[in-house]
Scaffold this active site. Sequence first.
Site: not given
Length: 181
Positions: A17, A76, A148
């Site tokens: 991420d 992502e 996160d």
Amino acid sequence: MTSLVYAAKGIRILGIDPGLRITGFGIVEKIGNRLVYIGSGCVVTGESGLPDRLKTILDGLNEIILQHKPEQVAVEQVFVNINPKSTLLLGQARGAAISAAVLHELSVYEYTALQVKQAVVGNGHARKEQVQEMVMRLLGLGERPRPDAADALACAICHAHGGTGLLALSARNRSKRSRRL
């Protein structure tokens, strides 16, 4: 009569991420239909200048790749928001993350936040707390991971559940003539 025991070979997936201040990472191993939690955490860049932050992301993920030896990486995709400058900075952090993976010749797969949330929670518009809770349940964790790290683990879980991502940046798929993606 001799019986043979075969060890199930899993595939290790690193989920990322990307963020300029905090880049979450999560590693899972898929063995058959089972997911095994390997590790997760965050690469924190601090308040230094942009080049130093990008180097911290690259170095941090490089160390994680060397330590955990993933075979595939799920990242992502950048969410495009109202502020173009923020989107551009986030894209640079994402580029550093992808660079760490391709330097190790790992296949990289991209997923939108909607795809990740849909795969993990069943709702593409799930809240962060819902993602954390489902990641904890799916991986049998004793506590919720940081947001996160949970998002990175969710990305890895999405990929493990058969996602192919929007774009596979595979070292094997590069054009041999042009050496470009």
